[in-house]
Design a protein around this motif. Sequence first.
Motif, PDB file in Angstrom:
ATOM      1  N   ALA A  66      -7.288   7.133  -5.714  1.00 11.35           N
ATOM      2  CA  ALA A  66      -6.139   7.519  -4.888  1.00 11.35           C
ATOM      3  C   ALA A  66      -6.596   7.862  -3.468  1.00 11.35           C
ATOM      4  O   ALA A  66      -5.926   7.492  -2.489  1.00 11.35           O
ATOM      5  N   ARG A  67      -7.736   8.532  -3.354  1.00  9.10           N
ATOM      6  CA  ARG A  67      -8.277   8.831  -2.017  1.00  9.10           C
ATOM      7  C   ARG A  67      -8.584   7.540  -1.259  1.00  9.10           C
ATOM      8  O   ARG A  67      -8.280   7.411  -0.077  1.00  9.10           O
ATOM      9  N   ARG A  68      -9.195   6.582  -1.973  1.00  7.23           N
ATOM     10  CA  ARG A  68      -9.548   5.317  -1.329  1.00  7.23           C
ATOM     11  C   ARG A  68      -8.293   4.544  -0.941  1.00  7.23           C
ATOM     12  O   ARG A  68      -8.238   3.901   0.106  1.00  7.23           O
ATOM     13  N   LEU A  69      -7.267   4.601  -1.784  1.00  2.00           N
ATOM     14  CA  LEU A  69      -5.999   3.940  -1.474  1.00  2.00           C
ATOM     15  C   LEU A  69      -5.365   4.555  -0.224  1.00  2.00           C
ATOM     16  O   LEU A  69      -4.855   3.831   0.632  1.00  2.00           O
ATOM     17  N   CYS A  70      -5.415   5.872  -0.106  1.00  4.99           N
ATOM     18  CA  CYS A  70      -4.892   6.533   1.094  1.00  4.99           C
ATOM     19  C   CYS A  70      -5.655   6.090   2.332  1.00  4.99           C
ATOM     20  O   CYS A  70      -5.061   5.892   3.403  1.00  4.99           O
ATOM     21  N   LEU A  71      -6.961   5.904   2.199  1.00  6.97           N
ATOM     22  CA  LEU A  71      -7.751   5.397   3.327  1.00  6.97           C
ATOM     23  C   LEU A  71      -7.342   3.974   3.694  1.00  6.97           C
ATOM     24  O   LEU A  71      -7.286   3.627   4.874  1.00  6.97           O
ATOM     25  N   ALA A  72      -7.047   3.154   2.696  1.00  8.17           N
ATOM     26  CA  ALA A  72      -6.598   1.786   2.963  1.00  8.17           C
ATOM     27  C   ALA A  72      -5.269   1.806   3.717  1.00  8.17           C
ATOM     28  O   ALA A  72      -5.075   1.053   4.681  1.00  8.17           O
ATOM     29  N   LEU A  73      -4.343   2.667   3.300  1.00 10.21           N
ATOM     30  CA  LEU A  73      -3.054   2.787   3.988  1.00 10.21           C
ATOM     31  C   LEU A  73      -3.245   3.299   5.410  1.00 10.21           C
ATOM     32  O   LEU A  73      -2.648   2.770   6.350  1.00 10.21           O
ATOM     33  N   ALA A  74      -4.094   4.305   5.589  1.00  7.46           N
ATOM     34  CA  ALA A  74      -4.353   4.840   6.927  1.00  7.46           C
ATOM     35  C   ALA A  74      -4.990   3.781   7.820  1.00  7.46           C
ATOM     36  O   ALA A  74      -4.612   3.637   8.990  1.00  7.46           O
ATOM     37  N   LEU A  75      -5.923   3.016   7.276  1.00  5.06           N
ATOM     38  CA  LEU A  75      -6.569   1.958   8.045  1.00  5.06           C
ATOM     39  C   LEU A  75      -5.547   0.908   8.478  1.00  5.06           C
ATOM     40  O   LEU A  75      -5.544   0.466   9.627  1.00  5.06           O
ATOM     41  N   ALA A  76      -4.666   0.528   7.562  1.00  6.53           N
ATOM     42  CA  ALA A  76      -3.618  -0.447   7.908  1.00  6.53           C
ATOM     43  C   ALA A  76      -2.698   0.125   8.984  1.00  6.53           C
ATOM     44  O   ALA A  76      -2.319  -0.580   9.923  1.00  6.53           O
ATOM     45  N   ALA A  77      -2.348   1.393   8.877  1.00  3.34           N
ATOM     46  CA  ALA A  77      -1.443   2.016   9.842  1.00  3.34           C
ATOM     47  C   ALA A  77      -2.042   2.058  11.238  1.00  3.34           C
ATOM     48  O   ALA A  77      -1.362   1.744  12.219  1.00  3.34           O
ATOM     49  N   VAL A  78      -3.314   2.429  11.353  1.00  2.00           N
ATOM     50  CA  VAL A  78      -3.913   2.523  12.689  1.00  2.00           C
ATOM     51  C   VAL A  78      -4.194   1.151  13.286  1.00  2.00           C
ATOM     52  O   VAL A  78      -4.280   1.030  14.499  1.00  2.00           O
ATOM     53  N   ARG A  79      -4.296   0.139  12.449  1.00  2.00           N
ATOM     54  CA  ARG A  79      -4.549  -1.209  12.959  1.00  2.00           C
ATOM     55  C   ARG A  79      -3.265  -1.949  13.281  1.00  2.00           C
ATOM     56  O   ARG A  79      -3.314  -3.041  13.827  1.00  2.00           O
ATOM     57  N   ALA A  80      -2.141  -1.399  12.930  1.00  2.00           N
ATOM     58  CA  ALA A  80      -0.885  -2.126  13.088  1.00  2.00           C
ATOM     59  C   ALA A  80       0.148  -1.266  13.789  1.00  2.00           C
ATOM     60  O   ALA A  80       0.930  -0.580  13.151  1.00  2.00           O
TER      61      ALA A  80
ATOM     62  N   ARG B  72      -4.788  15.716 -10.388  1.00  2.00           N
ATOM     63  CA  ARG B  72      -5.737  15.724  -9.274  1.00  2.00           C
ATOM     64  C   ARG B  72      -5.719  14.390  -8.528  1.00  2.00           C
ATOM     65  O   ARG B  72      -5.322  13.374  -9.070  1.00  2.00           O
ATOM     66  N   LEU B  73      -6.166  14.436  -7.300  1.00  2.00           N
ATOM     67  CA  LEU B  73      -6.283  13.235  -6.493  1.00  2.00           C
ATOM     68  C   LEU B  73      -7.567  12.529  -6.898  1.00  2.00           C
ATOM     69  O   LEU B  73      -8.669  13.018  -6.641  1.00  2.00           O
ATOM     70  N   THR B  74      -7.445  11.406  -7.563  1.00  2.00           N
ATOM     71  CA  THR B  74      -8.608  10.675  -8.060  1.00  2.00           C
ATOM     72  C   THR B  74      -9.349  10.001  -6.905  1.00  2.00           C
ATOM     73  O   THR B  74      -8.785   9.807  -5.822  1.00  2.00           O
ATOM     74  N   PRO B  75     -10.595   9.613  -7.117  1.00  2.00           N
ATOM     75  CA  PRO B  75     -11.309   8.860  -6.081  1.00  2.00           C
ATOM     76  C   PRO B  75     -10.557   7.576  -5.687  1.00  2.00           C
ATOM     77  O   PRO B  75     -10.528   7.210  -4.513  1.00  2.00           O
TER      78      PRO B  75
ATOM     79  N   LEU C   8       0.832  -1.198   0.000  1.00  2.00           N
ATOM     80  CA  LEU C   8       0.000   0.000   0.000  1.00  2.00           C
ATOM     81  C   LEU C   8       0.875   1.259   0.000  1.00  2.00           C
ATOM     82  O   LEU C   8       0.615   2.206  -0.744  1.00  2.00           O
ATOM     83  N   TRP C   9       1.909   1.243   0.825  1.00  2.00           N
ATOM     84  CA  TRP C   9       2.819   2.390   0.899  1.00  2.00           C
ATOM     85  C   TRP C   9       3.477   2.629  -0.454  1.00  2.00           C
ATOM     86  O   TRP C   9       3.583   3.775  -0.906  1.00  2.00           O
ATOM     87  N   GLN C  10       3.908   1.571  -1.116  1.00  2.00           N
ATOM     88  CA  GLN C  10       4.557   1.721  -2.420  1.00  2.00           C
ATOM     89  C   GLN C  10       3.584   2.289  -3.460  1.00  2.00           C
ATOM     90  O   GLN C  10       3.973   3.120  -4.289  1.00  2.00           O
ATOM     91  N   LEU C  11       2.334   1.841  -3.431  1.00  2.00           N
ATOM     92  CA  LEU C  11       1.339   2.377  -4.360  1.00  2.00           C
ATOM     93  C   LEU C  11       1.097   3.867  -4.118  1.00  2.00           C
ATOM     94  O   LEU C  11       1.048   4.655  -5.068  1.00  2.00           O
ATOM     95  N   VAL C  12       0.941   4.247  -2.856  1.00  2.00           N
ATOM     96  CA  VAL C  12       0.722   5.661  -2.527  1.00  2.00           C
ATOM     97  C   VAL C  12       1.961   6.465  -2.912  1.00  2.00           C
ATOM     98  O   VAL C  12       1.854   7.541  -3.524  1.00  2.00           O
ATOM     99  N   HIS C  13       3.130   5.965  -2.561  1.00  2.00           N
ATOM    100  CA  HIS C  13       4.371   6.668  -2.879  1.00  2.00           C
ATOM    101  C   HIS C  13       4.523   6.833  -4.387  1.00  2.00           C
ATOM    102  O   HIS C  13       4.923   7.907  -4.870  1.00  2.00           O
ATOM    103  N   GLY C  14       4.202   5.809  -5.160  1.00  3.34           N
ATOM    104  CA  GLY C  14       4.264   5.898  -6.616  1.00  3.34           C
ATOM    105  C   GLY C  14       3.303   6.935  -7.165  1.00  3.34           C
ATOM    106  O   GLY C  14       3.643   7.687  -8.089  1.00  3.34           O
ATOM    107  N   TYR C  15       2.117   6.983  -6.599  1.00  5.61           N
ATOM    108  CA  TYR C  15       1.134   7.976  -7.027  1.00  5.61           C
ATOM    109  C   TYR C  15       1.637   9.392  -6.731  1.00  5.61           C
ATOM    110  O   TYR C  15       1.538  10.287  -7.566  1.00  5.61           O
ATOM    111  N   VAL C  16       2.193   9.590  -5.541  1.00  2.00           N
ATOM    112  CA  VAL C  16       2.725  10.900  -5.163  1.00  2.00           C
ATOM    113  C   VAL C  16       3.885  11.287  -6.073  1.00  2.00           C
ATOM    114  O   VAL C  16       4.006  12.446  -6.476  1.00  2.00           O
TER     115      VAL C  16
END
Length: 143
Positions: free
Chosen positions: A118-132, A113-116, A91-99
């Motif tokens: 990309a926004r959803r991917l950022c939410l997936a990364l944030a969800l993984a981060a807070v759960r781990a 622009r930040l596509t829908p 997930l981090w690599q996907l977000v980093h690649g997008y950035v």
Amino acid sequence: RHCAMATEPLMKQVLHAVHALYRGSAEERSSANAWLMAFANTSDAWTAGQALFNQIEEDVQYFGANLLYMKVKAEWHGMSDAAKGGVYDGLWQLVHGYVAKQAAAEAQQQWLRLTPGARRLCLALALAAVRASEVVPSFISAV
């Protein structure tokens, strides 16, 4: 990564189903939805979600990012620490690649622009981060 790469024939089948879901007849959408719901429960869905996010079509990107989000939400607590680390890194690599793509576009005086998806991917990364809690230190050091 924690799962094997989805094969090219399988990815073609997934792409076909996603296209049918968004662009097909009512019968095709129903069939594609049933197949994709079953596919979402497989380990290949992790890799497929990443591959879908890297597609050009925004609806396909969103489907891939949402697939990853749903899997993190539903499966995270039952995964091994190694699998969690692999998913988080992916997930981090996907977000980093997008950035990185966004930074390149901005350097050329273009706006990306930040596509829908990309926004959803950022939410997936944030969800993984807070759960781990075990991956949060690596996230902080990576930022």
